[in-house]
Design an enzyme around this catalytic site. Structure first.
Site, PDB file in Angstrom:
ATOM      1  N   ASP A  29     -14.026 -39.847 -50.140  1.00  0.00           N
ATOM      2  CA  ASP A  29     -13.414 -38.974 -51.133  1.00  0.00           C
ATOM      3  C   ASP A  29     -13.981 -39.225 -52.531  1.00  0.00           C
ATOM      4  OD1 ASP A  29     -11.670 -36.971 -52.010  1.00  0.00           O
ATOM      5  OD2 ASP A  29     -10.020 -37.737 -50.802  1.00  0.00           O
ATOM      6  N   TRP A  82     -15.447 -32.291 -53.089  1.00  0.00           N
ATOM      7  CA  TRP A  82     -14.794 -31.052 -53.515  1.00  0.00           C
ATOM      8  C   TRP A  82     -15.783 -29.971 -53.945  1.00  0.00           C
ATOM      9  CZ3 TRP A  82     -12.139 -34.615 -57.471  1.00  0.00           C
ATOM     10  CH2 TRP A  82     -11.364 -35.574 -56.806  1.00  0.00           C
ATOM     11  N   GLY A  83     -17.034 -30.065 -53.512  1.00  0.00           N
ATOM     12  CA  GLY A  83     -18.022 -29.052 -53.855  1.00  0.00           C
ATOM     13  C   GLY A  83     -18.593 -29.175 -55.245  1.00  0.00           C
ATOM     14  N   GLU A  84     -18.344 -30.287 -55.902  1.00  0.00           N
ATOM     15  CA  GLU A  84     -18.777 -30.449 -57.284  1.00  0.00           C
ATOM     16  C   GLU A  84     -20.214 -30.961 -57.380  1.00  0.00           C
ATOM     17  OE1 GLU A  84     -15.844 -32.944 -59.103  1.00  0.00           O
ATOM     18  OE2 GLU A  84     -14.296 -31.384 -59.071  1.00  0.00           O
ATOM     19  N   GLU A  85     -20.767 -30.848 -58.581  1.00  0.00           N
ATOM     20  CA  GLU A  85     -22.099 -31.380 -58.917  1.00  0.00           C
ATOM     21  C   GLU A  85     -23.175 -30.858 -57.960  1.00  0.00           C
ATOM     22  OE1 GLU A  85     -22.247 -35.517 -60.263  1.00  0.00           O
ATOM     23  OE2 GLU A  85     -20.046 -35.578 -60.096  1.00  0.00           O
ATOM     24  N   ASP A 145      -9.186 -28.650 -51.989  1.00  0.00           N
ATOM     25  CA  ASP A 145      -8.385 -28.771 -50.776  1.00  0.00           C
ATOM     26  C   ASP A 145      -7.831 -27.426 -50.316  1.00  0.00           C
ATOM     27  OD1 ASP A 145      -8.863 -31.440 -50.840  1.00  0.00           O
ATOM     28  OD2 ASP A 145      -6.840 -32.036 -51.412  1.00  0.00           O
TER      29      ASP A 145
END
Length: 697
Positions: free
Chosen positions: A159, A193-196, A214
């Site tokens: 996570d 979370w799909g970031e960066e 989520d």
């Protein structure tokens, strides 16, 4: 796993339109660890249990996966999420399991799961703490990887909480390197979370990566996640998969929506990780998870993610090339009303042929088509075909689609329904019979002929019926289904196709009551009962979307308002229904003197109010993101005004009252609007709330 509430809701309530041309990141070279060459399949405890994970739960779930046939269908991973460990590391700096939850340790659970022919997954975070506040793996990567390997772990969900602002790729690469050094094959799931821009580098670091925040068990959130994930198709391939989060099948969406989620996830070559309590799952839920024809699309060795072919008006066509030369086609209706969705063999990338077989992966029936790929699709539903070129199309029944155009009804009125049958096949449909079926109390009268000797391939036939609704409705808002049916004869014998169309009728709300909605709603009033079928993103902060039946200027000093909430759709745990007071109910986001006394489906009872007079709810009777008690139906709500102070109560029997809170509102007027309201807390997805016995004095 868990972002902040504000960030989560901002993502949850934003549904971007689906792009036909994907905005895909350029994928990195695959990790090459030989793992997850098809998308992982299994189970994770978080969505159904949160922190209430235990050794017994994991073992019982493993037993169920085996006994239900899901292991044989491909479900191999039993994954433990957050809260499995103690609150601190041991004296050597190692992670330790919670001895109460896991008395035999994680190694003991791994041995049990492995003995069942399954694999065990575990959870950690690339930060100083996990999302639930347990020790994180940042700067402990090799030590923790060695621990996981020693325990026999086969899958790591990693996570992104408490990450100290360190770039994601650096943190995730550190754990990836550590896992590789253990020598144990461990599937590596990046949950950032799909970031960066993780799709551009996730494949070189791990086996799968989250593309979104989520999920939850609401159609609106599932739809938003689908839109985000489907645009990343170019990044996916064997050993490297886009992950739109766990499946919510069995957690509260409708059966139609459950099948849709499962179909879309398979079409997108997504991991199929169940997030429900499999131990108590219904036969219908297990049948969805166990649909081997849909699973085969997800697990296809070619490893291509399905892409949009067309998306006009929320009627989506996705195509996924398969290793045997066929194409999986998903026809998805994002809207609430049913519709016919169509495409062609050439549009999905197939070459010319004498015909094509359409294998329906949910009905398990095969038909043939000359070139059209079409189906009647219910609202929020999907039809999923496996399309294969054939040199002998006349060996199958023709693909036939029936549609039913109809006008609207009100109580006691008639409308014309015109079912149309279309033969998409090469061969003709013969002895075609069209009918319309309506519920008891309705009448159906044919206006034209309804039987046709022959409909040629590519041809159509139309009949007309007069359909009359009952004069007296059984409920303020009455839901019925009219079903158009076409029975035909063709190769293989007789077949029947249907087009069920939902119809909503309402008894009108009469003066002195009025209605208001700033989204989409239907209102009904009959015999002391009120009903609102409405949508609405929320009533909180800058969001103020609701539908209300109210009396203008009826609220005053010394007044008491009571209503019975008889039912409420569970569109979200924060779906709200109850009593609303404000100076002007028709001015959301602006009118002061604003307060609600509400029942929230998953949070209990709340008093929420505008403490500044700015026209937005900003104060809650319970701690943030919480309510009081447990929602029950029926429940009674009572609001008492004394000057500018309002006290809210609830009761589950109409006699014994529990005080929730008292709130004082600034600058309230002597008289205010008061009534009942609902907000589905799921933008674009409506839900009905039913009320009775509204009194105000």
């Amino acid at each position: 796993m868990r972002k902040t509430w504000a960030a989560f809701m901002a993502a949850a309530l934003t549904v971007a339109p689906l792009a036909v041309v994907p905005l895909a990141a350029t994928p990195a070279a695959a990790l090459g660890n030989g793992l997850a060459l098809t998308p992982p399949m299994g189970w994770n405890d978080w969505n159904a249990f949160g922190c209430n994970v235990s050794e017994q739960l994991v073992q019982m779930t493993a037993d169920k996966i085996v006994s239900s046939g899901l292991r044989a269908a491909g479900y191999g991973y039993v994954n433990i999420d957050d809260c499995w460990m103690g609150k601190s590391r041991d004296s050597k700096g190692s992670l330790v399991p919670d001895e109460t939850k896991f008395p035999h340790g994680i190694k003991g659970v791994a041995d049990y799961v492995h003995a069942k022919g399954l694999k065990l997954g575990i959870y950690e975070s690339a930060g100083t703490m996990t999302c639930a506040g347990y020790p994180g793996s940042l700067n402990h990567e090799q030590q923790d990887a060695n621990t996981f390997a020693a325990w026999g772990i086969d899958y790591l969900k990693y996570d992104n909480c408490n990450n100290m602002g360190i770039p994601a790729r650096r943190r995730y690469q550190a754990m990836g390197d550590a896992l590789a050094k253990t020598g144990r094959p461990i599937v590596y799931s990046l949950c950032n979370w799909g970031e960066e821009d993780v799709p551009s580098w996730g494949g070189s670091v791990g086996n799968l990566w989250r593309t979104t925040g989520d999920i939850d068990a609401s159609y609106g959130r599932m739809l938003a996640i689908f839109h985000q994930n489907v645009s990343r198709a170019a990044a996916a391939g064997p050993g490297a998969w886009n992950d739109p989060d766990m499946l919510e099948v069995g957690n509260g969406m409708t059966p139609t929506e459950d099948r849709t989620e499962f179909s879309l996830w398979a079409e997108m070559a997504a991991p199929l990780i169940s997030g429900t309590d499999l131990r108590s799952a219904s036969a219908d839920t297990l049948a969805i998870y166990g649909n081997t024809e849909v699973i085969a699309v997800d697990q296809d060795k070619l490893g291509r993610q399905g892409r949009p072919v067309s998306t006009a008006g929320g009627l989506d066509v996705l195509a996924k090339p398969l290793a045997d030369g066929s194409v999986a086609v998903t026809l998805f209706n994002e809207n609430t009303a049913p519709a016919v969705i169509s495409t062609t063999a050439s549009a999905i990338g197939l070459g010319a042929a004498k015909g094509y077989t359409l294998r329906d992966l949910w009905t398990h029936r095969t038909t043939e088509t000359a070139k059209a790929i079409s189906a009647f699709v219910p609202g929020h539903g999907t039809v999923m075909y496996r399309v294969t070129p054939t040199g002998k199309p006349d060996g199958y029944a023709p693909n036939v689609v029936v549609d039913a155009a109809a006008s609207g009804w009100s109580a006691g009125t008639s409308a014309t329904v015109s079912p149309t049958v279309t033969d998409n096949g090469v061969v003709a449909a013969t002895d075609v019979r069209l009918t319309v079926h309506a519920p008891t109390g309705w009448t159906v009268t044919p206006l034209t002929r309804t039987r046709f000797a022959r409909v040629p391939g590519g041809g159509k036939a139309v009949a007309r019926f007069r359909v009359t609704a009952p004069a007296v409705l059984p409920t303020p808002i009455t839901h019925a289904t009219l079903t158009a049916t076409a029975a035909i004869r063709g190769p293989g014998g007789r077949q029947t196709v249907t087009a069920p169309t939902p119809v909503e009728l309402s008894a009108p709300v009469q003066a002195p009551l009025k209605v208001f909605s700033d989204n989409t709603a239907t209102f009904g009033a009959q015999g002391g009962r009120l009903a609102i079928d409405g949508a609405g993103a929320d009533l909180w902060g800058n969001t103020d979307q609701y539908s209300a039946i109210y009396r203008p200027g009826a609220e005053h000093d010394g007044s008491t308002t009571v209503v019975k909430v008889t039912a409420q759709a569970n569109t979200s745990e924060w779906a709200k229904a109850g009593i609303m007071v404000r100076d002007d109910i028709t001015k959301p986001g602006r009118s002061p003197g604003y307060l609600i006394l509400a029942e929230a489906a998953g949070k209990g009872y709340v008093l929420q109010w505008d403490s500044t007079g700015g026209g937005h709810l900003d104060s809650n009777s319970a701690p943030p993101n919480e309510g009081s008690g447990t929602a029950a139906y029926p429940s009674w709500l009572k609001l008492v005004r004394s000057g500018s102070a309002y006290t809210g109560y609830y009761s589950t029997n109409g006699t014994d009252w529990t005080r929730i809170a008292t709130a004082s509102l600034p600058g309230v007027t002597a008289t205010q609007d008061v009534g009942v309201f609902t907000s589905s807390h799921s933008e674009g997805a409506g839900g009905e709330a039913d009320f009775a016995g509204l009194t105000q004095n």
